[in-house]
Structures are given as C-alpha cells and as structure tokens.
Design a protein around this motif. Structure first.
Motif: not given
Length: 181
Positions: A71-83
């Motif tokens: 899972d490639l993500w970041a704390t500042w990424c809205g779609p990442c938080r949704e996922e």
C-alpha cells in the motif's frame, strides 16, 4: 474591505490556475491511453526504508516467499485516508490466509511523529509501515498515491491499482492464493 475582497478574488484565481496547471501536468506525465507503465511480472524492488512503524521493536518486514500487498500512501493524501477502511477489511480477511501487508510512505524521519499520530488515530491500520521509502517508489513507475500492488510468492507483480476504491484487489489475491496453493 474592498481591498480584502479583491485579495480574496486574486487568491481564488491563483488557486484555480494552480489546480488547472497541476491537472495538466498529471495528464501530460501519465501514460497514454490510460495504460499503466507498471507491468504484471515486474519484480518487487527491495524494501529499503528509513524505518518501520506498527511492528514490534527491532523487527522488520520480510516479504520473502509471501504473497505481499504493498500500500503506497501518505498521511497528507486524502484518497489514501479514504482507502484505509477498505484495506483494513481486506487485511482482516486475507492475513489469516498467509497474505502479508505493508504500507510504504515516502515521508521522511522528520515526519515520523505525524505518521505515528496518524496511525494512533486509526486503530484499523494494523499493517507494518515503512517510512522513507523513496527508493521503492523510484524503482517503479508509480503514477500517484494511493497505489496498491499485489506481488506473488515469486516476488513478481500480479496486480496494481492507482486511486481509492479501485475494484479487483480481492480477485487478485484469490488468484495469487490459488496459484500458490
């Protein structure tokens, strides 16, 4: 008061122009025809990270001989938080079947307190997190985040998606498990 309104109007126009330019850059740098340059069969790069979170002290994440979801993500990424809630359900279902899950972020050591705070507020985010993972990101043609990758036991890419809520993860895991069985 009129000057404040004009300043607000200028700020709005600047934001709109920045959004349009940013969108154009994404379109211009994305692969043509909607096809990803990330190909099935690509080998998983080494998991070179600055450090690990969500693991017991002193442990690292070892993907050898495992089906691995990255899972490639970041704390500042809205779609990442949704996922995260969707991935948490997949983790709950497939971890008992031997599938390993790992989250990688390019955020740096200075961001570790923010990442730790983020994880503390999301108890469903139980998979290991490697921070400072730019080498992994740079080794693959990653189009954006969130990106979810499924690697087989042989370390080869089986499936990938970019964006939140993309279908196919469970089917890819079922196929990888059947292949490995």
């Amino acid at each position: 008061m009129a000057n404040r309104a004009k300043l607000g109007d200028y700020f709005g126009v600047i934001l709109l122009v920045a959004a349009v330019v940013g969108g154009a850059l994404v379109l211009l740098t994305s692969p043509r025809g909607g096809e990803s340059e990330l190909k099935v069969g690509t080998l998983m790069p080494p998991l070179s990270v600055g450090g690990w979170l969500n693991l017991p002290p002193g442990e690292t994440f070892n993907p050898v001989d495992k089906i691995v979801v990255v899972d490639l993500w970041a704390t500042w990424c809205g779609p990442c938080r949704e996922e995260i809630p969707r991935l948490a359900k997949v983790v709950e279902q497939y971890r008992p079947l031997g599938v390993a899950f790992v989250g990688l972020t390019s955020e740096s050591k200075r961001d570790v307190p923010v990442i730790e705070e983020f994880l503390a507020k999301r108890p469903e985010f139980t998979w290991p997190v490697g921070w400072g993972a730019m080498e992994f990101f740079d080794a693959l043609p990653i189009e954006g985040i969130p990106t979810v990758l499924v690697f087989g036991r042989d370390g080869k890419l089986r499936w990938s998606s970019v964006g939140a809520g993309e279908p196919g993860l469970e089917a890819a895991l079922d196929a990888a498990l059947a292949e490995a069985g």
